[in-house]
Structures are given as structure tokens and as C-alpha cells.
Write a protein that holds these residues in place. Structure first.
Motif, PDB file in Angstrom:
ATOM      1  N   ALA A 139       0.440  -1.360   0.444  1.00 43.38           N
ATOM      2  CA  ALA A 139      -0.518  -0.207   0.170  1.00 43.38           C
ATOM      3  C   ALA A 139       0.342   1.543  -0.190  1.00 43.38           C
ATOM      4  O   ALA A 139       0.614   2.265  -0.119  1.00 43.38           O
ATOM      5  N   HIS A 140       2.117   1.022   0.581  1.00 41.19           N
ATOM      6  CA  HIS A 140       2.650   2.287   0.546  1.00 41.19           C
ATOM      7  C   HIS A 140       4.394   1.884  -0.578  1.00 41.19           C
ATOM      8  O   HIS A 140       5.185   2.689  -0.522  1.00 41.19           O
ATOM      9  N   PHE A 165       0.563  -9.810  -8.968  1.00 44.44           N
ATOM     10  CA  PHE A 165      -0.311  -8.303  -9.082  1.00 44.44           C
ATOM     11  C   PHE A 165      -0.147  -7.525 -10.334  1.00 44.44           C
ATOM     12  O   PHE A 165      -0.753  -7.638 -11.379  1.00 44.44           O
ATOM     13  N   ASN A 166       1.489  -7.306 -10.050  1.00 43.17           N
ATOM     14  CA  ASN A 166       1.569  -6.700 -12.135  1.00 43.17           C
ATOM     15  C   ASN A 166       1.280  -7.485 -13.152  1.00 43.17           C
ATOM     16  O   ASN A 166       1.203  -7.177 -13.678  1.00 43.17           O
ATOM     17  N   PHE A 173       3.276  -2.416  -7.857  1.00 43.44           N
ATOM     18  CA  PHE A 173       4.900  -2.199  -7.000  1.00 43.44           C
ATOM     19  C   PHE A 173       5.875  -2.770  -7.228  1.00 43.44           C
ATOM     20  O   PHE A 173       5.907  -3.158  -8.589  1.00 43.44           O
ATOM     21  N   PRO A 174       6.632  -2.228  -6.383  1.00 42.63           N
ATOM     22  CA  PRO A 174       8.276  -2.494  -6.657  1.00 42.63           C
ATOM     23  C   PRO A 174       8.099  -3.859  -5.576  1.00 42.63           C
ATOM     24  O   PRO A 174       7.116  -4.540  -4.552  1.00 42.63           O
ATOM     25  N   ALA A 315      -3.213   6.948  -2.441  1.00 40.07           N
ATOM     26  CA  ALA A 315      -2.332   7.018  -4.733  1.00 40.07           C
ATOM     27  C   ALA A 315      -2.779   5.852  -4.756  1.00 40.07           C
ATOM     28  O   ALA A 315      -2.695   5.558  -5.962  1.00 40.07           O
ATOM     29  N   THR A 316      -1.876   4.658  -3.784  1.00 41.00           N
ATOM     30  CA  THR A 316      -0.797   3.836  -4.883  1.00 41.00           C
ATOM     31  C   THR A 316      -2.762   2.762  -4.738  1.00 41.00           C
ATOM     32  O   THR A 316      -3.302   2.489  -5.843  1.00 41.00           O
ATOM     33  N   LEU A 317      -4.051   2.874  -3.641  1.00 36.98           N
ATOM     34  CA  LEU A 317      -4.887   2.387  -4.391  1.00 36.98           C
ATOM     35  C   LEU A 317      -6.020   2.592  -5.409  1.00 36.98           C
ATOM     36  O   LEU A 317      -6.811   1.951  -6.305  1.00 36.98           O
ATOM     37  N   ALA A 318      -5.769   4.534  -5.924  1.00 37.66           N
ATOM     38  CA  ALA A 318      -6.250   4.891  -6.999  1.00 37.66           C
ATOM     39  C   ALA A 318      -5.757   4.141  -8.540  1.00 37.66           C
ATOM     40  O   ALA A 318      -6.958   3.343  -8.508  1.00 37.66           O
TER      41      ALA A 318
END
Ligand code: TYM
Length: 330
Positions: A139-140, A165-166, A173-174, A315-318
Motif C-alpha cells: 500500500a506504500h 498482481f503486476n 508495485f515494486p 494514491a496507491t489504491l487509486a
């Protein structure tokens, strides 16, 4: 100027913060605060996976925050917040849950341990615990995660879930790297198991000098050293392992030779360790006492931390929502 890499880590508010937490993780958190953009989280949702008293949870969260702040977690150089204040973590946990094979979750060592310990409360939260942990980190969009060795397997899963997910939805996400300290696995006072809140084998960082001495007195040493006159074997003694982390090098050398030649007994050795522990913990305990006198200051730190963490997670979740096909079309 290039942006600093992000570090994220968490701790459960399930008991008193102990020396394993401090040496295995928190000291590393403190050390990273300038080089990384750091976010640290008190994971109260994780604490729900075993039976707990809801009336005590808030005070345990505050105790945990005080122990972290007193240990050097500095809200002017990092974000410190409570997980349940940032609902985006659970939203992301759901997305990641659909990427996590059940068979993979069942293989997690911590799940196997916990499900044996809590056979009467084998809830789905225990099984999906590491998915929520992955969501905390992702999430961060953290690059590094400073933890003790016991968290390594969970972090491998977090990397795998980021990758899945990617691949499935597009790059968000990194893959977070695990950062261990040299003190990655501190053994408890029983001399056998990892120091752990769930076992009665901890040295709590806010314990009084006398409480620490009582714990040290009964700590297991070299079990073959039955009499004071028997030579000891520092290499198998957990108290000596603690010395190597807490006592200065010349004194460690003198404890080692004194033990091998039976010039000092286990109690002498423990008295020296007690002094080393107090050198480390006295200032932490004093800072904690000052914070206990100003609870509103601690609550304000956590409130501000939650606001910052919400901005970062939103911001990540958007991005994640958009990739997963939710929300109005752009
Ligand atoms: P927790 O609360 O058990 O422990 C907090 C941190 O302390 C480390 N640690 C130890 N290190 C060395 N020796 C020991 N005996 C020892 N005992 C504990 C742990 O490795 C950890 O770094 N699942 C996590 C909390 C969590 C989390 C996260 C961590 C939730 N979300 C996201 C990192 C990132 C836990 O139960 O830690």
C-alpha cells in the motif's frame, strides 16, 4: 535530487516490546530514518487473528507507540501510524487475496505454528495474515522492509504477490526487499526458542532494572555447567550470545576467558550483562516515562501519522483500483 527509497515495517501490539524486537528490527528502523522515506505501522488488525480483549487493545497500541518513540522512532523523520486508521490496507488485502493460492498460504511456517497453538480458533484471518502483511507493505509501495529473520517467509510471499498482481493487472508495485540486522534472531531466556511475546521468555525493554535482573537470574546458560567450578562453553551459552550484542568488545573477551576457565560463574556473567542491558535500556525507559506523562502528545503523533499514511495508501489504491477495473472509466 532523486527521491529516497521507501522503507516500511510493522509490529503487533500484542504484548510488551522486547529485546528481540529492539535488536532485530527497531534499531534498524531508527538507523534508516535519514537514508529512507520511512513508514512504521502498529498492526492492530493482525492482532485480531488470535483471541484478544477489545477493552485493552487501545492501551496496548499506545504502549507500543511509546516503546517505539522512546527507542528512537522519530515522527519528524518518519511516519508512525496505527493500521486500523488506514482502511486502504484491507482493500488492497482483498485484491491480493485473489492472487494468493490457498496451498501457498497453508505452507507458511508461522501459520503452521499458530494453527497448532490456537487449534480452538483456527480462523481464516490466521491463514490470510501474510496477505494483509503484504498489503501493508505494498500500500506504500515500499522498496525495503527491515525485519527479523522470522518474517522472511512472509516477505517472500509479499514479493510473489507484488509480482503476480503486476503480471495480472499491470505494473503498480515494486518487489520489496528484506533488510535483516546482524541480530536477526534473538533467543529468549529459555535459551532455546526465539524471544517471543507468545512465550514467557522475553526481556521487555521497558521493564525496571529489578524486573530485568529477575528475568536474567533465571535465564538458561550452558546446561552442562552444573557447578561454579566447571569450565563453561560460551559458544553454546545464550547469555554469552547476548553479551556479544550488548557488551563492549574488551569486556566480552574477559567474560569469555573467565567463563572458560571458571574464574567467573554464571551469576557474575549475568551481573555484567545486566549492566550492559541497563546502559542500553535506561535512556529508553526514561524517555518512555516522559511520554506516559503526555498521552495526548502520543495520540497526536499517531493522528498525524495516520493522515500521512492515508495519503500514501490512497494514491496507491487509486492506481490499483483503476488497473483492476473498478471505479468510473477514466
Ligand atoms: P512482530 O510484532 O512479531 O515483531 C516485530 C518485529 O520484531 C522482529 N522480531 C525479532 N527479531 C529478532 N529476534 C527475535 N526474537 C524477534 N522477535 C520479533 C520481527 O521479525 C519483526 O520485524 N507479522 C509481523 C508484523 C507485520 C509486519 C507488516 C512487518 C505486519 N505487517 C509489514 C513488516 C512489514 C509481526 O508479527 O511482527
Amino acid at each position: 535530487m532523486t527521491a529516497r527509497k521507501k522503507a516500511f515495517s510493522g509490529i503487533q501490539p500484542t504484548g510488551k516490546v522486547h529485546l528481540g524486537n529492539l535488536l532485530g528490527a527497531i534499531q534498524n528502523w531508527v538507523a534508516l530514518q535519514d537514508a529512507y522515506d520511512c513508514t512504521f505501522c502498529i498492526v492492530d488488525w493482525h492482532a485480531m487473528t488470535v483471541d484478544y480483549d477489545a477493552n485493552e487493545l487501545r492501551s496496548k497500541v499506545r504502549d507500543c507507540a511509546i516503546a517505539l518513540l522512546a527507542s528512537g522512532v522519530d515522527p519528524s523523520r518518519c511516519t508512525l501510524f496505527v493500521q486500523s486508521e488506514v482502511p486502504e490496507h484491507t482493500e488492497l488485502a482483498w485484491y491480493l487475496m485473489t492472487c494468493a493460492p490457498v496451498s501457498r498460504l497453508e505452507l507458511q511456517a508461522q501459520y503452521k505454528d499458530k494453527s497448532a497453538q490456537h487449534a480452538d480458533n483456527l480462523n481464516a484471518g490466521l491463514l490470510t495474515y501474510p496477505v494483509l502483511q503484504a498489503a501493508d507493505i505494498l500500500a506504500h509501495r515500499a522498496d525495503v522492509v527491515p525485519v527479523g529473520e522470522d518474517q522472511k517467509q512472509h516477505l517472500e510471499l509479499a514479493r510473489e504477490l507484488a509480482r503476480k498482481f503486476n503480471l495480472r493487472f499491470g505494473q503498480v508495485f515494486p518487489e520489496p526487499e528484506t533488510l535483516l540486522t546482524p541480530a536477526k534472531r534473538i533467543v529468549g531466556t529459555d535459551g532455546k526458542a526465539k524471544m517471543s511475546k507468545s512465550k514467557d521468555n522475553t526481556l521487555d525493554i521497558l521493564a525496571t532494572p529489578d524486573e530485568l535482573w529477575q528475568r536474567l537470574r533465571s535465564a538458561v546458560t550452558d546446561e552442562q555447567r552444573l557447578r561454579r567450578a566447571d569450565p563453561g562453553r560460551p559458544e553454546v551459552c545464550n547469555v554469552f550470545a547476548w553479551h556479544q550484542m550488548l557488551t563492549d568488545a574488551p569486556q566480552v573477551a574477559s567474560v569469555e576467558s573467565g567463563c572458560r576457565t571458571a574464574q567467573i560463574g554464571c551469576m557474575d556473567c549475568k551481573k555484567i550483562l545486566h549492566q550492559s542491558l541497563l546502559r542500553l535500556l535506561d535512556p529508553i525507559r526514561e524517555r518512555a516515562q516522559a511520554l506516559y506523562a503526555e498521552p495526548e502528545k502520543v495520540d497526536a503523533i499517531l493522528r498525524e501519522g495516520a493522515a500521512k499514511a492515508r495519503r500514501s495508501a490512497k494514491a496507491t489504491l487509486a492506481l490499483a483500483r483503476e488497473k483492476c477495473g473498478f471505479g468510473p472509466a477514466a
